[in-house]
Scaffold this active site. Structure first.
Site, PDB file in Angstrom:
ATOM      1  CD  GLU A 133      37.177   6.560 -78.693  1.00  0.00           C
ATOM      2  OE1 GLU A 133      37.857   6.812 -77.683  1.00  0.00           O
ATOM      3  OE2 GLU A 133      35.932   6.407 -78.648  1.00  0.00           O
ATOM      4  CD  GLU A 138      41.801   7.138 -72.720  1.00  0.00           C
ATOM      5  OE1 GLU A 138      40.773   7.795 -72.477  1.00  0.00           O
ATOM      6  OE2 GLU A 138      41.801   6.100 -73.418  1.00  0.00           O
TER       7      GLU A 138
END
Length: 357
Positions: A133, A138
């Site tokens: 991932e 973020e």
């Protein structure tokens, strides 16, 4: 060698690292057909967020998605007191998957640094964590700068000092000893205009992710200093045109990363990062709880949206015909959007706070 890199605002510090001759594979465009290329996730949030992910029809009617003036708007409900099930928002994933390539996202605006919010732009393999991932953009609450992270099986860790930023965790393995569960390897940018309010006040910018068999690089650049090749994403990217400055280099990757979908424009509220961090930060002065704040303050989320100028995916021209690109949306129905076990929460931990996994 697995490499993260970052584009930084000072053009004079850019160095040439990209050598592939890229050709355009997918231009997602900025008309309403953009959304034809994405699945609208509507199940319960795997990160335990206080959020109601809505389908395309509902998003259209509620004004959460729009296409106008050459850009796309993807946002959340900022008009209504949130009742059951919770505040409406978006979580989109591409119907195509990719193995290797260059993803260029040109943003006019990303979700601001707002208490209770947890926006992300990320990529996910079919088999987590073996296929890995990549978290490209973020943050949570009033976080001032971006965090980039990678989550893998054993065999990858940061072991180099050539980077610009700070290492939060160094081992990319999601169950690494001495790190919070699902932390992976993560770096916080030292660029104050890499995320949230300051990114938006600077006029937006470009995020680029290059993924080859040897390296993964993630970079950002403020709009005023963005090389035209990145800001406008022409049909071909040639050697020496994309300008990079290393952020960090990591150890050899022993696991295969393949078949990634683009999970983008994911905006949740509270949950296992923003919610868990609520009591320890300045947001706690705004409300007794994260959920209460989300419920009762719709106007707080007027800046919680993505405004996309372009999204384009390139493949190395020398291997374009052999690139792994799946256009069959039905082939993704088996991808686990909710982990089979409670400890597999789709994200990492930050400063000890458990994420979605």
């Amino acid at each position: 060698m697995l490499i993260f890199s970052a584009l930084i605002p000072a053009v004079g510090l850019f160095v040439h690292l990209v050598t592939a001759a890229y050709k355009l594979q997918d231009d997602y465009g900025t008309s309403h057909t953009f959304f034809d290329n994405f699945d609208f996730f509507t199940a319960a949030d795997p990160t335990k967020g206080y959020v109601d992910y809505v389908d395309r029809s509902t998003a259209n009617k509620s004004g959460l998605i729009k296409a106008s003036g050459g850009s796309l708007y993807i946002g959340v409900d900022s008009s209504n007191i949130a009742s059951s099930p919770s505040r409406q928002s978006m979580r989109l994933s591409s119907t195509k998957s990719y193995t290797h390539g260059l993803v260029i996202l040109d943003l006019e605006h990303m979700p601001g640094s707002v208490c209770s919010t947890w926006p992300a732009f990320w990529m996910l393999g079919d088999n987590w964590p073996s296929n890995g991932e990549i978290d490209i953009i973020e943050g949570v609450n009033q976080q001032p700068t971006n965090q980039v992270a990678l989550h893998t099986s054993p065999g990858c860790s940061i072991n180099d000092s050539r980077f610009s930023g700070s290492v939060d965790t160094s081992n990319c393995y999601v169950e690494a000893s001495g790190q919070a569960a699902n932390a992976g390897c993560a770096i916080t940018s030292n660029c104050t205009q890499s995320y949230g309010d300051r990114f938006n006040k600077a006029g937006g910018g470009v995020y680029a992710t290059e993924w080859t068999g040897e390296a993964i690089k993630v970079g950002s650049s403020r709009a005023p200093a963005s090389p035209p090749i990145l800001a406008r994403a022409p049909p071909t990217l040639r050697a020496g045109v994309v300008l990079w400055r290393p952020l960090l280099e990591a150890a050899t990757l022993t696991r295969t990363l393949e078949n990634y979908r683009l999970y983008m424009f994911d905006i949740t509220f509270c949950g296992s990062w923003a919610g868990d961090a609520w009591a320890s930060g300045s947001c706690a002065s705004k409300s007794s709880s994260c959920i209460s704040y989300v419920q009762n303050n719709p106007s707080a989320f007027t800046e919680t949206y993505w405004s996309v100028n372009s999204l384009k995916v390139y493949q190395d021209g020398s291997s374009l015909n052999n690139a792994t690109v799946s256009a069959d949306a039905s082939s993704h129905t088996s991808i686990p959007l909710v982990s089979p076990t409670p400890r597999h929460a789709w994200k990492h931990a930050h400063n000890g706070y458990k994420h979605r996994q």
